[in-house]
Design an enzyme around this catalytic site. Structure first.
Site, PDB file in Angstrom:
ATOM      1  N   ASP A  15       0.866  -1.183   0.000  1.00  0.00           N
ATOM      2  CA  ASP A  15       0.000   0.000   0.000  1.00  0.00           C
ATOM      3  C   ASP A  15       0.904   1.235   0.000  1.00  0.00           C
ATOM      4  O   ASP A  15       1.691   1.436   0.941  1.00  0.00           O
ATOM      5  CB  ASP A  15      -0.878  -0.054   1.265  1.00  0.00           C
ATOM      6  CG  ASP A  15      -1.752   1.169   1.445  1.00  0.00           C
ATOM      7  OD1 ASP A  15      -1.589   2.166   0.700  1.00  0.00           O
ATOM      8  OD2 ASP A  15      -2.598   1.127   2.352  1.00  0.00           O
ATOM      9  N   GLY A  37      -9.803   4.805  -5.548  1.00  0.00           N
ATOM     10  CA  GLY A  37      -8.510   4.144  -5.775  1.00  0.00           C
ATOM     11  C   GLY A  37      -7.387   4.690  -4.913  1.00  0.00           C
ATOM     12  O   GLY A  37      -7.579   5.030  -3.736  1.00  0.00           O
ATOM     13  N   ASP A  39      -5.888   7.528  -5.158  1.00  0.00           N
ATOM     14  CA  ASP A  39      -6.168   8.938  -4.838  1.00  0.00           C
ATOM     15  C   ASP A  39      -6.975   9.026  -3.529  1.00  0.00           C
ATOM     16  O   ASP A  39      -6.626   9.797  -2.610  1.00  0.00           O
ATOM     17  CB  ASP A  39      -6.967   9.529  -6.020  1.00  0.00           C
ATOM     18  CG  ASP A  39      -7.052  11.039  -6.008  1.00  0.00           C
ATOM     19  OD1 ASP A  39      -6.369  11.676  -5.198  1.00  0.00           O
ATOM     20  OD2 ASP A  39      -7.813  11.577  -6.850  1.00  0.00           O
TER      21      ASP A  39
HETATM   22  N1  AR6 Z   1      -1.357   1.594  -2.970  1.00  0.00           N
HETATM   23  C1  AR6 Z   1      -0.844   1.199  -4.149  1.00  0.00           C
HETATM   24  N2  AR6 Z   1      -1.589   1.018  -5.267  1.00  0.00           N
HETATM   25  C2  AR6 Z   1      -2.927   1.230  -5.155  1.00  0.00           C
HETATM   26  C3  AR6 Z   1      -3.544   1.653  -3.955  1.00  0.00           C
HETATM   27  C4  AR6 Z   1      -2.693   1.839  -2.815  1.00  0.00           C
HETATM   28  N3  AR6 Z   1      -3.175   2.243  -1.622  1.00  0.00           N
HETATM   29  N4  AR6 Z   1      -4.880   1.786  -4.167  1.00  0.00           N
HETATM   30  C5  AR6 Z   1      -5.110   1.436  -5.453  1.00  0.00           C
HETATM   31  N5  AR6 Z   1      -3.927   1.092  -6.056  1.00  0.00           N
HETATM   32  P1  AR6 Z   1      -6.578   3.906  -9.698  1.00  0.00           P
HETATM   33  P2  AR6 Z   1      -6.228   5.375 -12.237  1.00  0.00           P
HETATM   34  C6  AR6 Z   1      -3.678   0.658  -7.439  1.00  0.00           C
HETATM   35  O1  AR6 Z   1      -7.956   3.517 -10.106  1.00  0.00           O
HETATM   36  O2  AR6 Z   1      -6.490   4.162 -13.046  1.00  0.00           O
HETATM   37  C7  AR6 Z   1      -9.364   7.872  -8.932  1.00  0.00           C
HETATM   38  O3  AR6 Z   1     -10.725   7.950  -8.613  1.00  0.00           O
HETATM   39  C8  AR6 Z   1      -4.822   0.034  -8.190  1.00  0.00           C
HETATM   40  O4  AR6 Z   1      -4.939  -1.333  -7.855  1.00  0.00           O
HETATM   41  O5  AR6 Z   1      -6.346   4.377  -8.320  1.00  0.00           O
HETATM   42  O6  AR6 Z   1      -5.087   6.266 -12.628  1.00  0.00           O
HETATM   43  C9  AR6 Z   1      -8.790   9.221  -9.338  1.00  0.00           C
HETATM   44  O7  AR6 Z   1      -9.394  10.269  -8.636  1.00  0.00           O
HETATM   45  C10 AR6 Z   1      -4.387   0.236  -9.631  1.00  0.00           C
HETATM   46  O8  AR6 Z   1      -3.513  -0.811 -10.039  1.00  0.00           O
HETATM   47  O9  AR6 Z   1      -5.992   5.087 -10.672  1.00  0.00           O
HETATM   48  C11 AR6 Z   1      -9.085   9.274 -10.807  1.00  0.00           C
HETATM   49  O10 AR6 Z   1     -10.414   9.732 -11.037  1.00  0.00           O
HETATM   50  C12 AR6 Z   1      -3.579   1.533  -9.580  1.00  0.00           C
HETATM   51  O11 AR6 Z   1      -3.358   1.815  -8.197  1.00  0.00           O
HETATM   52  C13 AR6 Z   1      -8.982   7.846 -11.242  1.00  0.00           C
HETATM   53  O12 AR6 Z   1      -9.227   7.056 -10.093  1.00  0.00           O
HETATM   54  C14 AR6 Z   1      -4.257   2.726 -10.216  1.00  0.00           C
HETATM   55  O13 AR6 Z   1      -5.660   2.660 -10.009  1.00  0.00           O
HETATM   56  C15 AR6 Z   1      -7.583   7.518 -11.749  1.00  0.00           C
HETATM   57  O14 AR6 Z   1      -7.569   6.217 -12.252  1.00  0.00           O
END
Ligand code: AR6
Length: 182
Positions: A15, A37, A39
């Site tokens: 994480d 996610g 963010d």
């Molecule tokens: N630590 C590491 N990786 C993570 C964590 C964490 N705590 N949480 C999720 N991931 P995403 P995007 C991974 O959807 O595709 C948001 O709503 C997850 O498994 O977070 O760039 C923003 O506000 C995945 O592999 O980002 C934007 O609206 C990766 O992080 C939108 O999502 C990215 O997933 C951005 O979408």
């Protein structure tokens, strides 16, 4: 966990909000106002000072939002890291809307901002490969090559971590690279 580029690039599972590195990277959206996610996790664990700093950036530098591919830096609130670098990756729309170029720019501009700030250690999540739907196998060599190019030219950051929340996604990254024999 695998190492690349003479140990300057490390792939790990975990994480990102728990990492004690100089900077963690947020896969944000253009509003910089938080989301789901990674963010959502960063704002939740870091507390309100990150959002306050993002609002400042919106009010002064990026009134219409942070364009995809650009990066900005804030404090990291209560997180163990010192800084959060917020970048916006592309929304996958099939590959003909400059998605690859935007993903490259997001990593490249984040690394340049880290270098300018004097950051030694930085951790990236897998930008755009969650909600934004960028194919993971396609992202792996793109990300690797941008980092390789930056590190071959610059001494900072000294170390880059790519952190995957799931073991499966980490393995997809590693296996895609090993097939490509980079
Ligand atoms: N630590 C590491 N990786 C993570 C964590 C964490 N705590 N949480 C999720 N991931 P995403 P995007 C991974 O959807 O595709 C948001 O709503 C997850 O498994 O977070 O760039 C923003 O506000 C995945 O592999 O980002 C934007 O609206 C990766 O992080 C939108 O999502 C990215 O997933 C951005 O979408």
């Amino acid at each position: 966990m695998k190492e690349y580029l003479n140990g300057r690039l490390k792939v790990i599972q975990g994480d990102i909000t728990t990492l004690k590195v100089d900077a963690i990277v947020n896969a944000a959206n253009s509003t910089l106002m938080g989301g789901g996610g990674v963010d959502g996790a960063i704002h939740r664990e870091g507390g309100p000072s990150i959002l306050t700093a993002c609002k400042e950036i919106r009010n002064h530098r990026y009134r219409d939002g942070l364009p995809p591919g650009k990066a900005v830096i804030t404090d990291a609130g209560k997180l163990p890291a010192d800084y959060v670098i917020h970048t916006v990756g592309p929304v996958w729309g099939g590959g003909r809307q400059d998605e690859v170029k935007i993903l490259e720019a997001a990593y490249r501009n984040t690394l340049l901002l880290a270098e300018e700030t004097g950051i030694n250690t930085i951790a990236f999540p897998a930008i755009s490969t969650g909600v934004y739907g960028f194919p993971k196998e396609l992202a792996a060599p793109i990300v690797y090559n941008v980092i390789k190019t930056h590190l071959s030219r610059k001494s900072l950051p000294r170390k880059v971590f790519l952190i995957f929340l799931s073991k499966k996604n980490m393995e997809i990254f590693e296996e895609t690279l090993s097939v490509k024999e980079l």
